[in-house]
Design an enzyme around this catalytic site. Structure first.
Site, PDB file in Angstrom:
ATOM      1  N   TYR A  51      15.942  31.671   3.997  1.00 25.88           N
ATOM      2  CA  TYR A  51      14.811  32.482   4.442  1.00 25.88           C
ATOM      3  C   TYR A  51      14.885  32.744   5.954  1.00 25.88           C
ATOM      4  CZ  TYR A  51      12.409  31.478   0.024  1.00 25.88           C
ATOM      5  OH  TYR A  51      12.049  31.380  -1.286  1.00 25.88           O
ATOM      6  N   LYS A  97       0.845  -1.204   0.000  1.00 30.99           N
ATOM      7  CA  LYS A  97       0.000   0.000   0.000  1.00 30.99           C
ATOM      8  C   LYS A  97       0.877   1.249   0.000  1.00 30.99           C
ATOM      9  CE  LYS A  97      -0.235   0.166   5.050  1.00 30.99           C
ATOM     10  NZ  LYS A  97      -1.013  -0.204   6.243  1.00 30.99           N
TER      11      LYS A  97
HETATM   12  C1  LIG Z   1      -0.294  -1.165   7.065  1.00 30.65           C
HETATM   13  C2  LIG Z   1      -0.923  -2.424   7.460  1.00 30.65           C
HETATM   14  C3  LIG Z   1      -0.151  -3.579   7.639  1.00 30.65           C
HETATM   15  C4  LIG Z   1       1.360  -3.575   7.587  1.00 30.65           C
HETATM   16  O1  LIG Z   1       1.909  -2.989   8.737  1.00 30.65           O
HETATM   17  P1  LIG Z   1       3.492  -2.901   8.959  1.00 30.65           P
HETATM   18  O2  LIG Z   1       3.653  -2.398  10.351  1.00 30.65           O
HETATM   19  O3  LIG Z   1       3.991  -1.917   7.973  1.00 30.65           O
HETATM   20  O4  LIG Z   1       4.046  -4.244   8.728  1.00 30.65           O
HETATM   21  C5  LIG Z   1      -0.822  -4.763   7.881  1.00 30.65           C
HETATM   22  N1  LIG Z   1      -2.165  -4.810   7.974  1.00 30.65           N
HETATM   23  C6  LIG Z   1      -2.926  -3.708   7.821  1.00 30.65           C
HETATM   24  C7  LIG Z   1      -4.408  -3.827   7.947  1.00 30.65           C
HETATM   25  C8  LIG Z   1      -2.348  -2.481   7.570  1.00 30.65           C
HETATM   26  O5  LIG Z   1      -3.114  -1.399   7.455  1.00 30.65           O
END
Ligand SMILES: *Cc1c(COP(=O)(O)O)cnc(C)c1O
Length: 392
Positions: free
Chosen positions: A284, A42
């Site tokens: 800045y 993701k």
């Molecule tokens: C983001 C997420 C993961 C992965 O989590 P990590 O800590 O990056 O391994 C797993 N399950 C769900 C539902 C998530 O939203």
């Protein structure tokens, strides 16, 4: 020189294919052969670039987890173009009406996270398609998921439409595995998960086993009892520990925790290099004043590219393996760096803004500390316009 700097990308991200593969192999070793390895891609593969990461990791994985259905469609398309075996793709986020039909047609699994999903019935019926689904159970995070109290009535729409839904799994997500060294809350969630999972099967009248998955990276490393059918590994895949607490706990619990190798290096070529005299103000707000003649390099990156403004006056970059301080404020498209100590010949130089070079390391965790955030946010907010290049 100037010409070359303009032709080449001024700032780019290198993705190490060998680090990605080694991280997967190390997780496989830790989890053992009976646990399936799912990768979470993701957030554009945690800012590393889905289009760069997916081709490298695809053949090693049992399943791939995404938030956006569009990302799943891209992977299916890539699989077809490259004649790869279709992987199990699981969309965990919100899915639009039209996308849900395409998921069903493409064999993409979706996660149903609450009673609002009952609206999908009429679409599936109209299009005459069957949807593979996972049922998300809220065991204590209070984010997505069906809740215990109304589980039976909330699932009634699935039971009444078993022709439309092929329920393949139950899932949940931990609230507090990475921020603590004690896993009491996670263990309560695990108990809730077992109880609610059994109720799902009963309510839906299923006798076959369902895929069960609850743990992400931290749980995979610090809570062995969370290793059910599948683990959903996100941050660890990219060679980054979920937290210091997880790192310490894993050492105690696993004795030999997997080695995680950072995958990403962010580099930038200088736009201009010059000497400015003692007493000059920099940037800045004139927040920095040089107390000696200083050789500065201006780099064309700024907060627009994902280099947080909160790094102003705190961060350093690596030039020629030397730590060179960022002077004054981080701007939208520029930072100014003191390269006096970097001793390079020529009129331009290359900086590492994030990542490891030889014995020097600028981990995402360090940038996160400077910027008062977490490393997850640092990597996922790297500008999507920055080119990602896969290297060995
Ligand atoms: C983001 C997420 C993961 C992965 O989590 P990590 O800590 O990056 O391994 C797993 N399950 C769900 C539902 C998530 O939203």
């Amino acid at each position: 020189m100037q010409k070359q700097a303009q032709i080449k990308d001024s700032s780019w991200i290198e993705i190490s294919a060998s680090a990605l593969v080694k991280n997967i192999q190390n997780f496989k070793k830790t989890l053992g052969p009976s646990v399936r390895l799912g990768a979470v891609l993701k957030g554009d593969a945690y800012g590393h670039g889905l289009r760069q990461v997916c081709p490298v990791v695809h053949s090693y994985l049992d399943s791939i987890y995404l938030i956006s259905a569009k990302d799943a469609f891209w992977i299916r398309h890539w699989e077809k173009e490259n004649k790869k075996r279709a992987r199990r793709l699981v969309v965990m986020g919100v899915v639009s009406e039209s996308d849900v039909v395409w998921c069903a047609r493409d064999g993409i699994e979706v996660v149903m996270g609450g009673p609002e999903w009952k609206d999908v019935v009429k679409i599936l019926r109209r299009e005459n398609v069957r949807l593979k689904t996972h049922i998300h159970l809220d065991t204590g995070l209070s984010r997505e998921g069906f809740v215990q109290a109304t589980l039976a009535q909330d699932l009634a729409f699935i039971r009444a439409n078993s022709k439309l839904f092929d329920v393949v799994g139950v899932m949940s997500h931990f609230a507090n595995t990475e921020d603590v060294t004690e896993q009491a809350y996670a263990k309560t969630q695990l108990r809730n998960f077992a109880k609610m999972g059994a109720e799902v099967k009963k309510v839906l009248g299923l006798s076959r086993p369902l895929e069960e998955h609850i743990g992400a990276t931290a749980a995979a490393l610090v809570l062995p009892e969370s290793r059910l059918t599948t683990m959903r590994i996100g941050i660890g895949l990219y060679g980054i520990w979920p937290s210091t607490e997880a790192r310490i706990s894993a050492k105690l619990i696993l004795k030999k925790p997997p080695k995680l190798i950072p995958v990403l290096t962010w580099k930038c070529r200088s736009q201009t290099v010059k000497w400015i005299p003692k007493g000059s103000y920099v940037g800045y707000g004139c927040t920095h004043r040089c107390n000696q003649d200083t050789r500065i390099a201006v780099f064309p990156v700024g907060y627009y590219d994902g280099y947080p403004r909160l790094l102003s006056g705190k961060a350093h970059v690596l030039v020629n393996l030397k730590r060179c301080p960022v002077l004054g404020r981080v701007m939208m498209n520029h930072i100014i760096v003191d390269v006096t100590q970097a001793s390079f010949n020529g009129s331009d130089c290359e900086a590492v803004l994030l990542g490891e070079v030889e014995h020097e390391n600028l981990p995402a965790e360090l940038l996160a500390t400077w910027a008062q955030t977490i490393h997850y946010e640092i990597v996922t907010r790297l500008g999507s316009h920055l080119p990602r290049v896969v290297v060995d």
